[in-house]
Design an enzyme around this catalytic site. Structure first.
Site, PDB file in Angstrom:
ATOM      1  N   LYS A  88       0.858  -1.171   0.035  1.00  0.00           N
ATOM      2  CA  LYS A  88       0.032  -0.105   0.027  1.00  0.00           C
ATOM      3  C   LYS A  88       0.965   1.198  -0.042  1.00  0.00           C
ATOM      4  O   LYS A  88       0.617   2.238  -0.580  1.00  0.00           O
ATOM      5  CB  LYS A  88      -0.848  -0.119   1.142  1.00  0.00           C
ATOM      6  CG  LYS A  88      -1.815   1.097   1.337  1.00  0.00           C
ATOM      7  CD  LYS A  88      -3.044   1.104   2.416  1.00  0.00           C
ATOM      8  CE  LYS A  88      -3.603   2.338   2.651  1.00  0.00           C
ATOM      9  NZ  LYS A  88      -4.502   2.384   3.646  1.00  0.00           N
TER      10      LYS A  88
ATOM     11  N   GLU B  41      10.720  -4.768   4.557  1.00  0.00           N
ATOM     12  CA  GLU B  41      10.804  -5.937   4.107  1.00  0.00           C
ATOM     13  C   GLU B  41      10.414  -6.085   2.536  1.00  0.00           C
ATOM     14  O   GLU B  41      11.168  -6.565   1.918  1.00  0.00           O
ATOM     15  CB  GLU B  41       9.643  -6.733   5.025  1.00  0.00           C
ATOM     16  CG  GLU B  41       9.953  -6.679   6.165  1.00  0.00           C
ATOM     17  CD  GLU B  41       9.363  -5.614   7.135  1.00  0.00           C
ATOM     18  OE1 GLU B  41       8.964  -4.570   6.746  1.00  0.00           O
ATOM     19  OE2 GLU B  41       9.106  -5.783   8.280  1.00  0.00           O
TER      20      GLU B  41
ATOM     21  N   GLY C 259      -4.819  -1.687   4.984  1.00  0.00           N
ATOM     22  CA  GLY C 259      -3.822  -2.856   4.434  1.00  0.00           C
ATOM     23  C   GLY C 259      -4.506  -4.304   4.854  1.00  0.00           C
ATOM     24  O   GLY C 259      -4.931  -5.120   3.955  1.00  0.00           O
ATOM     25  N   ARG C 260      -4.960  -4.436   6.125  1.00  0.00           N
ATOM     26  CA  ARG C 260      -5.733  -5.813   6.496  1.00  0.00           C
ATOM     27  C   ARG C 260      -7.164  -5.838   5.883  1.00  0.00           C
ATOM     28  O   ARG C 260      -7.463  -6.993   5.849  1.00  0.00           O
ATOM     29  CB  ARG C 260      -5.630  -6.018   8.012  1.00  0.00           C
ATOM     30  CG  ARG C 260      -6.346  -4.702   8.673  1.00  0.00           C
ATOM     31  CD  ARG C 260      -5.899  -4.674  10.227  1.00  0.00           C
ATOM     32  NE  ARG C 260      -6.438  -3.589  10.866  1.00  0.00           N
ATOM     33  CZ  ARG C 260      -5.757  -2.334  11.003  1.00  0.00           C
ATOM     34  NH1 ARG C 260      -4.471  -2.219  10.429  1.00  0.00           N
ATOM     35  NH2 ARG C 260      -6.236  -1.177  11.733  1.00  0.00           N
TER      36      ARG C 260
ATOM     37  N   GLU D 103      -4.722  -6.246  14.991  1.00  0.00           N
ATOM     38  CA  GLU D 103      -3.991  -5.009  14.569  1.00  0.00           C
ATOM     39  C   GLU D 103      -5.169  -4.125  14.500  1.00  0.00           C
ATOM     40  O   GLU D 103      -4.972  -2.811  14.640  1.00  0.00           O
ATOM     41  CB  GLU D 103      -3.351  -5.112  13.046  1.00  0.00           C
ATOM     42  CG  GLU D 103      -2.516  -3.910  12.857  1.00  0.00           C
ATOM     43  CD  GLU D 103      -1.378  -4.022  11.511  1.00  0.00           C
ATOM     44  OE1 GLU D 103      -0.576  -4.095  11.363  1.00  0.00           O
ATOM     45  OE2 GLU D 103      -2.437  -4.089  10.400  1.00  0.00           O
TER      46      GLU D 103
ATOM     47  N   HIS E 182      -4.500 -32.872  18.942  1.00  0.00           N
ATOM     48  CA  HIS E 182      -3.173 -33.501  19.371  1.00  0.00           C
ATOM     49  C   HIS E 182      -2.187 -32.630  19.898  1.00  0.00           C
ATOM     50  O   HIS E 182      -0.782 -33.021  20.064  1.00  0.00           O
ATOM     51  CB  HIS E 182      -2.690 -34.651  18.064  1.00  0.00           C
ATOM     52  CG  HIS E 182      -3.892 -35.393  18.011  1.00  0.00           C
ATOM     53  ND1 HIS E 182      -3.984 -36.719  18.422  1.00  0.00           N
ATOM     54  CD2 HIS E 182      -4.750 -35.398  16.949  1.00  0.00           C
ATOM     55  CE1 HIS E 182      -5.170 -37.431  17.941  1.00  0.00           C
ATOM     56  NE2 HIS E 182      -5.641 -36.367  16.982  1.00  0.00           N
TER      57      HIS E 182
ATOM     58  N   LYS F 280       9.152   0.191  14.052  1.00  0.00           N
ATOM     59  CA  LYS F 280       9.845   0.500  12.674  1.00  0.00           C
ATOM     60  C   LYS F 280      10.955   1.514  12.795  1.00  0.00           C
ATOM     61  O   LYS F 280      11.950   1.474  11.924  1.00  0.00           O
ATOM     62  CB  LYS F 280       8.852   0.886  11.609  1.00  0.00           C
ATOM     63  CG  LYS F 280       7.836  -0.105  11.178  1.00  0.00           C
ATOM     64  CD  LYS F 280       7.031   0.347  10.231  1.00  0.00           C
ATOM     65  CE  LYS F 280       5.697  -0.541   9.979  1.00  0.00           C
ATOM     66  NZ  LYS F 280       4.816  -0.026   9.158  1.00  0.00           N
TER      67      LYS F 280
HETATM   68  O1  F6P Z   1       3.509  -2.299   9.911  1.00  0.00           O
HETATM   69  C1  F6P Z   1       1.878  -2.908   9.829  1.00  0.00           C
HETATM   70  C2  F6P Z   1       1.529  -2.496   8.258  1.00  0.00           C
HETATM   71  O2  F6P Z   1       1.285  -1.351   8.034  1.00  0.00           O
HETATM   72  C3  F6P Z   1       0.104  -3.072   8.125  1.00  0.00           C
HETATM   73  O3  F6P Z   1      -0.935  -2.578   8.574  1.00  0.00           O
HETATM   74  C4  F6P Z   1       0.137  -3.674   6.602  1.00  0.00           C
HETATM   75  O4  F6P Z   1      -0.727  -4.373   6.400  1.00  0.00           O
HETATM   76  C5  F6P Z   1       1.749  -3.993   6.532  1.00  0.00           C
HETATM   77  O5  F6P Z   1       2.400  -2.970   7.236  1.00  0.00           O
HETATM   78  C6  F6P Z   1       2.105  -3.942   5.011  1.00  0.00           C
HETATM   79  O6  F6P Z   1       1.991  -2.579   4.688  1.00  0.00           O
HETATM   80  P1  F6P Z   1       2.292  -2.069   3.013  1.00  0.00           P
HETATM   81  O7  F6P Z   1       1.068  -2.706   2.126  1.00  0.00           O
HETATM   82  O8  F6P Z   1       2.208  -0.329   3.105  1.00  0.00           O
HETATM   83  O9  F6P Z   1       3.698  -2.417   2.606  1.00  0.00           O
END
Ligand code: F6P
Length: 545
Positions: free
Chosen positions: A208, A214, A269-270, A355, A386, A502
């Protein structure tokens, strides 16, 4: 509201009711009421049975919970979401994932403009692109058909598509495989590109913000990998597309406009699986099935928007969660899918719920004096049986659990499905009923064999895990989370809590690099533990003396 919700008469009435009910046993409730199942169950569109009867509730409980919801203006707040009001006020945005699956196409206005034409435009672009990939019209740099799609994204840009692709495997194009790289740990990258032919691989960079450390790191590594393997920088154009709200940053990364799939800041995002973030799903199962997923979510959206609260399934579902969290004091919620295709559902719901509702400040900016979001966790049945069910049956903590399964399996082999579902039904019955053991002799082991029971479960039984039913299941949980946020008076749509980590990671990354280059770094801004860890990491040893 000038005071906490715990001061409301409706809250106090629930507290009093809790004192009455806490000694009741579910077994007795079933014995005393032959209609208990039908009283507390719903069938949605003849496809999904939701059985709330094995929860520690009476009609009075539901009545009092509904009073609380009304006192907290649930209907008004729900309508505010559907009409595009800025309900995510800490980020100054509306919350409109409902627009993404608005199959009735009724206008949804944001800043004086109907968002539906743009939503439909992006959907058409996704349809066109996915058809090109699936038919082989889209070719890699060397002219080969795409056989592997690798989604690079994390959090909401990963968990929804991953969970849905796994769940929808029976509908997938057998000539395509979809993989996911999320972790910044290079192991993830190395494992996912292993045994992949770069000539037949397409990367979808999904973010987003297009700033997430990452994702950006993995995307850069992937870009170098493609250039190195195919020996030409121009190969990037045929092997990369991106999904983002941040067009400028995508272009700076080197992906051209026609290969960018856009979405909007009013999609959290979620909650973004139904936006262009769903691109790997569309490629995997085809556009028509993706539309079925959207239609299923829309079914629940309409139900949630239009059904009176006492028949409103996500509302009842959410209120039972409030009952457990705030009156019983239960802290966790287990998600137990009896369907291997739903193996990533607990992980997906973990982000969606935790979240959203892991917050301690209310609408008025005050620290809450009550519990909010649950710890969500789980595993597929029968595997969990189990592993951790012992604690659910006989532990000192009560774990409300959602059992989710299907009448028809996608793999009807022998008696597997009968066995699977026999376990589902047996577990919910055992958890509810328990078992007492007669102490007739002096066997000291007997107390260990007692099951007290009275352990609450909700059963969700779908006719089959079709795209439409999966869309319904997801939206059911999304709306449940929304309702709980309203009751707790928190903003379910921001996530400021992830920022501090972060920020510190950025600073520490710089320090790691300097230390590894043998330069001096003043580590006194850190506590002694963090300093010790950094020294051990960069120097391979640390003095504890
Ligand atoms: O760090 C949390 C977050 O902002 C989530 O809310 C989001 O889904 C995820 O990181 C990834 O964010 P992006 O889609 O901006 O890479």
């Amino acid at each position: 509201m000038s005071h906490s919700i715990t001061q409301l008469a409706e809250w106090k009435a629930l507290k009093d009711h809790f004192s009455e009910i806490k000694k009741l046993h579910l077994k007795t409730l079933f014995q005393n009421d032959p209609h208990r199942f039908s009283r507390f169950s719903f069938v949605f569109n003849d496809e999904i049975l939701l059985d709330f009867s094995k929860n520690i509730i009476t009609e009075k409980t539901i009545h009092l919970l509904l009073n609380l919801a009304q006192a907290l203006k649930l209907e008004e707040k729900r309508d505010a979401m559907f009409t595009g009001e800025t309900i995510n006020w800490t980020e100054n945005r509306p919350v409109l994932h409902i627009a993404l699956r608005n199959r009735s196409n009724t206008p949804i206005i944001v800043d004086g403009k109907d968002v539906m034409p743009e939503v439909n435009q992006v959907l058409s672009k996704m349809e066109f692109f996915s058809n090109a990939v699936r038919s082989g019209k889209w070719r890699g740099f060397t002219g080969k058909k795409i056989r592997t799609i690798i989604n690079i994204g994390i959090g909401g840009s990963y968990l929804g598509p991953k969970m849905i692709c796994e769940a929808m495997k029976p509908y997938a194009d057998k000539n395509l495989s979809v993989r996911f790289i999320s972790n910044v740990d290079a192991t993830d990258f190395v494992h996912q590109v292993k045994n992949t032919n770069p000539e037949e691989t397409l990367f979808i960079v999904a973010s987003k913000s297009f700033t997430t450390q990452e994702t950006m790191t993995n995307a850069m590594t992937a870009k170098h990998w493609i250039i190195e393997k195919l020996g030409n920088e121009k190969a990037v154009a045929s092997h990369f597309v991106a999904v983002s709200t941040n067009i400028k940053r995508v272009e700076a990364f080197g992906i051209s406009t026609e290969n960018i799939f856009h979405f909007w800041d009013w999609v959290g995002g979620r909650y973004s699986w139904a936006s262009a973030i769903g691109l790997p799903i569309v490629c995997y199962i085809g556009f028509d099935r993706f539309v079925e997923l959207l239609a299923g979510a829309h079914d629940i959206d309409i139900h949630f928007k239009e059904t009176p609260l006492d028949k409103n399934i996500p509302t009842i579902f959410a209120l039972i969660g409030i009952w457990y969290t705030n009156f019983f004091g239960f802290e966790t919620q287990a998600i137990l899918p009896y369907d291997q295709h739903l193996k990533y559902l607990p992980l997906y719901l973990q982000q969606a719920d935790m979240e959203s509702n892991g917050k301690f400040v209310d609408f008025s900016g005050r620290t809450v004096d009550y519990q909010t979001g649950s710890i969500v966790w789980g595993e597929t049945g029968t595997n969990g049986q189990h592993a951790f069910y012992q604690l659910i049956h006989q532990g000192t903590k009560i774990v409300p659990a959602d059992f989710i399964g299907c009448v028809n399996s996608h793999h009807p082999m022998g008696d597997h499905h009968l066995k699977l579902m026999a376990n589902f039904f047996a577990q919910t019955e055992a958890l509810m009923r328990g078992e007492t053991v007669e102490h007739k002799n002096m066997d000291t082991r007997l107390p260990h064999k007692v099951f007290y029971g009275n352990r609450p479960t909700t059963s969700i039984l779908m006719k089959q895990l079709t795209p439409r039913n999966l869309g319904r299941l997801i939206a059911l949980y999304e709306m449940k989370i929304f309702v709980q946020g309203i009751i707790w008076r928190i903003n379910s749509f921001d996530q400021w809590g992830v920022e501090l980590g972060k920020m510190l990671a950025k600073k520490i990354l710089d320090e790691e690099q300097l230390l590894l280059n043998g330069q001096h770094v003043d580590l006194d801004t850190h506590d002694s533990s963090t300093k010790g860890l950094l020294r051990f990491f960069t120097q391979g040893s640390v003095s504890l003396g």
